[in-house]
Design a protein around this motif. Structure first.
Motif, PDB file in Angstrom:
ATOM      1  N   ASP A 164      -1.091  -3.069  11.061  1.00 50.50           N
ATOM      2  CA  ASP A 164      -0.363  -4.173  10.532  1.00 50.50           C
ATOM      3  C   ASP A 164       0.903  -3.556   9.539  1.00 50.50           C
ATOM      4  OD1 ASP A 164      -2.018  -5.889  10.991  1.00 50.50           O
ATOM      5  OD2 ASP A 164      -3.214  -5.994   9.118  1.00 50.50           O
ATOM      6  N   ILE A 165       0.663  -2.241   8.841  1.00 48.86           N
ATOM      7  CA  ILE A 165       1.785  -1.848   8.237  1.00 48.86           C
ATOM      8  C   ILE A 165       2.965  -1.484   9.080  1.00 48.86           C
ATOM      9  CG2 ILE A 165       2.431   0.687   6.948  1.00 48.86           C
ATOM     10  CD1 ILE A 165      -0.257   0.618   5.823  1.00 48.86           C
ATOM     11  N   ALA A 166       2.564  -0.960  10.462  1.00 45.30           N
ATOM     12  CA  ALA A 166       3.653  -0.667  11.183  1.00 45.30           C
ATOM     13  C   ALA A 166       4.598  -1.808  11.800  1.00 45.30           C
ATOM     14  CB  ALA A 166       3.112   0.129  12.553  1.00 45.30           C
ATOM     15  N   GLN A 167       3.914  -3.199  11.929  1.00 45.51           N
ATOM     16  CA  GLN A 167       4.393  -4.163  12.285  1.00 45.51           C
ATOM     17  C   GLN A 167       5.231  -4.874  11.414  1.00 45.51           C
ATOM     18  OE1 GLN A 167       1.331  -7.330  13.342  1.00 45.51           O
ATOM     19  NE2 GLN A 167       2.860  -8.766  13.437  1.00 45.51           N
ATOM     20  N   PHE A 168       4.801  -4.580   9.948  1.00 43.56           N
ATOM     21  CA  PHE A 168       5.625  -5.247   8.872  1.00 43.56           C
ATOM     22  C   PHE A 168       6.500  -4.300   8.207  1.00 43.56           C
ATOM     23  CE2 PHE A 168       2.038  -8.196   9.451  1.00 43.56           C
ATOM     24  CZ  PHE A 168       2.614  -9.029   9.808  1.00 43.56           C
ATOM     25  N   ALA A 169       6.386  -2.872   8.360  1.00 43.54           N
ATOM     26  CA  ALA A 169       7.190  -1.881   7.711  1.00 43.54           C
ATOM     27  C   ALA A 169       8.770  -2.034   8.211  1.00 43.54           C
ATOM     28  CB  ALA A 169       6.802  -0.533   7.911  1.00 43.54           C
ATOM     29  N   GLY A 170       9.551  -1.294   7.368  1.00 42.97           N
ATOM     30  CA  GLY A 170      10.983  -1.441   7.654  1.00 42.97           C
ATOM     31  C   GLY A 170      11.840  -2.408   7.138  1.00 42.97           C
ATOM     32  N   PRO A 171      13.149  -2.461   7.392  1.00 43.09           N
ATOM     33  CA  PRO A 171      13.722  -3.646   6.826  1.00 43.09           C
ATOM     34  C   PRO A 171      13.568  -4.937   7.446  1.00 43.09           C
ATOM     35  CG  PRO A 171      15.192  -1.910   8.253  1.00 43.09           C
ATOM     36  CD  PRO A 171      13.769  -1.594   8.202  1.00 43.09           C
ATOM     37  N   SER A 172      13.855  -5.905   6.667  1.00 47.11           N
ATOM     38  CA  SER A 172      13.385  -7.377   7.111  1.00 47.11           C
ATOM     39  C   SER A 172      14.510  -8.054   7.376  1.00 47.11           C
ATOM     40  CB  SER A 172      12.424  -7.859   5.976  1.00 47.11           C
ATOM     41  OG  SER A 172      12.937  -7.780   4.742  1.00 47.11           O
TER      42      SER A 172
END
Length: 83
Positions: free
Chosen positions: A75-83
């Motif tokens: 989940d972190i990998a999916q939602f991490a980074g710029p949005s």
């Protein structure tokens, strides 16, 4: 603040010198995560079923924790980074 409720159900089966446990986490809706644990009594040891239960359940809960951590990592990998 809204409280959330998750529950864990433990299922223990014993057959001969083997004890198997499943820990199932229900975290809302249809979402569940399952951990498994196994214990085997040494034939030279006295028969104390509670010890097999404790070992199998603790291993199932540890497996469940690892699997839940894996879900969180995805989940972190999916939602991490710029949005």
């Amino acid at each position: 603040m809204k409280a959330k409720e998750w529950s864990v159900e433990l299922y223990i089966t014993e057959e001969g010198m083997d004890t198997v446990a499943q820990a199932v986490l229900f975290s809302g809706g249809e979402k569940r995560t399952t951990g498994r644990g196994h214990a085997r009594r040494n034939p030279a040891d006295r028969e104390v079923p509670e010890i097999g239960d404790e070992l199998a359940v603790s291993r199932a809960l540890a497996d469940l924790a690892g699997r839940l951590h894996g879900v969180a990592d995805k989940d972190i990998a999916q939602f991490a980074g710029p949005s």
